[in-house]
Write an enzyme that holds these catalytic residues in place. Structure first.
Site, PDB file in Angstrom:
ATOM      1  N   SER A   1      32.627  49.994  36.865  1.00 12.19           N
ATOM      2  CA  SER A   1      31.807  50.652  37.879  1.00 12.19           C
ATOM      3  C   SER A   1      31.651  52.148  37.668  1.00 12.19           C
ATOM      4  CB  SER A   1      32.386  50.397  39.270  1.00 12.19           C
ATOM      5  OG  SER A   1      33.702  50.905  39.357  1.00 12.19           O
TER       6      SER A   1
ATOM      7  N   LYS B   1      24.679  44.979  45.576  1.00  7.44           N
ATOM      8  CA  LYS B   1      24.161  45.953  44.607  1.00  7.44           C
ATOM      9  C   LYS B   1      22.765  45.483  44.163  1.00  7.44           C
ATOM     10  CE  LYS B   1      28.991  46.986  43.591  1.00  7.44           C
ATOM     11  NZ  LYS B   1      29.223  47.682  44.821  1.00  7.44           N
TER      12      LYS B   1
HETATM   13  N1  PMP Z   1      33.987  45.234  42.907  1.00  5.51           N
HETATM   14  C1  PMP Z   1      33.478  46.313  42.289  1.00  5.51           C
HETATM   15  C2  PMP Z   1      33.634  46.423  40.807  1.00  5.51           C
HETATM   16  C3  PMP Z   1      32.804  47.294  43.011  1.00  5.51           C
HETATM   17  O1  PMP Z   1      32.302  48.364  42.400  1.00  5.51           O
HETATM   18  C4  PMP Z   1      32.675  47.141  44.414  1.00  5.51           C
HETATM   19  C5  PMP Z   1      31.922  48.127  45.302  1.00  5.51           C
HETATM   20  N2  PMP Z   1      31.631  49.324  44.842  1.00  5.51           N
HETATM   21  C6  PMP Z   1      33.253  46.029  45.023  1.00  5.51           C
HETATM   22  C7  PMP Z   1      33.882  45.088  44.239  1.00  5.51           C
HETATM   23  C8  PMP Z   1      33.174  45.851  46.502  1.00  5.51           C
HETATM   24  O2  PMP Z   1      32.023  45.159  46.843  1.00  5.51           O
HETATM   25  P1  PMP Z   1      31.419  45.274  48.306  1.00  5.51           P
HETATM   26  O3  PMP Z   1      30.667  46.570  48.336  1.00  5.51           O
HETATM   27  O4  PMP Z   1      30.551  44.073  48.427  1.00  5.51           O
HETATM   28  O5  PMP Z   1      32.557  45.273  49.264  1.00  5.51           O
END
Ligand code: PMP
Length: 400
Positions: A188, A248
């Protein structure tokens, strides 16, 4: 000075104080402090959330409006009113899980309220004290929280260091009955790609190894039908817990795991954030379902995103900037948090809404700008972005 003001002052003086930004959203643009900027900080990778012409959204609104004419039907409800295990599972939740199985060829799928619920919930449910979790050093905070909540031993391997990982697997194969390897597929904050083929091979070589892969940043944007990097690399069937999110590229909210039927049944019985949290609203799930059904036909958006990403990565490389990214997430390193704040401010003054990413989101000393490209960014915009980044890095624009 109170305990809180002391802590806040420490954050402020190290450049790490965060605030919820106040902004207006105008399609692809963010407006804040009277300035209108191209939003390069969202995760709307396919440009679906902000596309004013999006026929899919129009069709969906019409579909929902039509079906509401004779009273609100079950798949248009704005609240599910209970957890999945009580009365919160509607036909549309099952239809979405069915579609996920069809798109992936996997036996089973289970949908959750968010990626955070998913990552904080699955690992604690599926391990015990005789298990070990081997996780990449840079996995997302929600995975780290899941590991902390679990009763397993935990060892973090150096980011993407497959040699060290294999050594750990060898060592723990002797000591522990179960080993779960945890990684993201597209990281990320660095945008680099995990070697999923190597991991699939490792699992074959060592019985007792299971793979947990978070595809939050790859769903929608990679793979033949947009199901992620594991699909692109042909290893979808090898990953025991293949996780994705809808918040996303899918322009919605929620998350899912693809797994075997037996694991799904076990999670339904044991996963606390699934059992003790209200299910996603049916209307929202219906929207996710419509996007997922259309995902295979969104090649043009995936191609556009890939072209934008390649252009920016090449521009940075030509400036001598070392960048690990192999995707649409492109970090531009600042190092120090205060420098990251200055760089973000510069980029914002030049019309690009980028934010400083600081510890604890990234390790100490690696503060950065995180450029999150979308398919909606035009050729001109990506060229302008490259020139502004050159100026912020080297003090003069591209070509001058
Ligand atoms: N996994 C990763 C790799 C993320 O980057 C994120 C959110 N930035 C999440 C899980 C969490 O997902 P959510 O926003 O649906 O809670």
């Amino acid at each position: 000075m109170t305990w809180f003001s002391e802590k806040l002052e420490a954050l402020r003086s190290s450049g790490n104080l965060r605030q919820l930004p106040e902004m207006k959203h105008q399609g692809r643009y963010s407006v804040t402090g009277g300035r209108r900027m191209l939003n390069l900080s969202s995760n709307d990778y396919l440009g679906l959330a902000t596309d004013p012409e999006m026929l899919l959204m129009r069709d969906f609104m019409q579909e929902a409006g039509r079906s509401c004419a004779g009273g609100v039907p079950e798949d248009c409800l704005l609240g599910s009113s209970s957890s999945r295990l009580l009365t919160g599972t509607f036909d549309v939740h099952s239809a979405l899980e069915h579609t996920l199985c069809r798109l992936s060829g996997r036996q089973a799928a289970l949908v959750f309220g968010s990626g955070y619920h998913m990552n904080a919930g699955i690992l604690p449910a599926v391990v015990d004290a005789s298990s070990v979790i081997l996780s990449d050093k840079l996995v997302h905070a929600s995975i780290i929280d899941g590991i902390r909540l679990s009763s397993a031993r935990s060892v973090r391997f150096r980011h993407q260091d497959m040699g060290q990982l294999e050594e750990l697997v060898k060592k723990y194969s002797m000591e522990c009955s179960r080993i779960i390897i945890v990684t993201e597929s597209i990281f990320s904050m660095d945008g680099d790609l995990a070697d999923l083929r190597f991991l699939a091979g490792l699992k074959k070589r060592y019985p007792g190894v299971m793979l947990y892969v978070d595809e939050a940043h790859a769903v929608g944007v990679r793979g033949e039908t947009g199901m992620g990097l594991a699909q692109e690399l042909g290893v979808m069937q090898d990953i025991d817990f293949l996780c994705g999110t809808f918040g996303k590229a899918i322009a919605s909210v929620g998350a899912y795991v693809l797994c075997d039927s037996e694991i799904r049944e076990y999670l339904v019985n044991r996963m606390r954030p699934l059992i003790f949290s209200t299910a996603l609203p049916p209307l929202n799930v219906l929207w996710t379902l419509r996007v997922m059904e259309n995902l295979p036909a969104m090649d043009h958006r995936r191609e556009r995103l890939a072209a934008n990403s390649l252009y920016l990565r090449k521009s940075l490389a030509s400036l001598g900037v070392v960048c690990p990214s192999g995707s649409h997430i492109i970090p531009v390193m600042a190092g120090d948090s205060r420098r990251a704040v200055e760089m973000a401010d510069f980029m914002q003054r030049h019309g690009f809404y980028l934010l400083p990413i600081r510890p604890p989101t990234v390790p100490e000393g690696t503060a950065r700008l995180r450029v999150s490209l979308t398919a909606a960014v035009t050729d001109r915009e990506v060229a302008g972005l490259a020139a502004a980044l050159e100026e912020v890095l080297h003090g003069h624009p591209a070509g001058k």
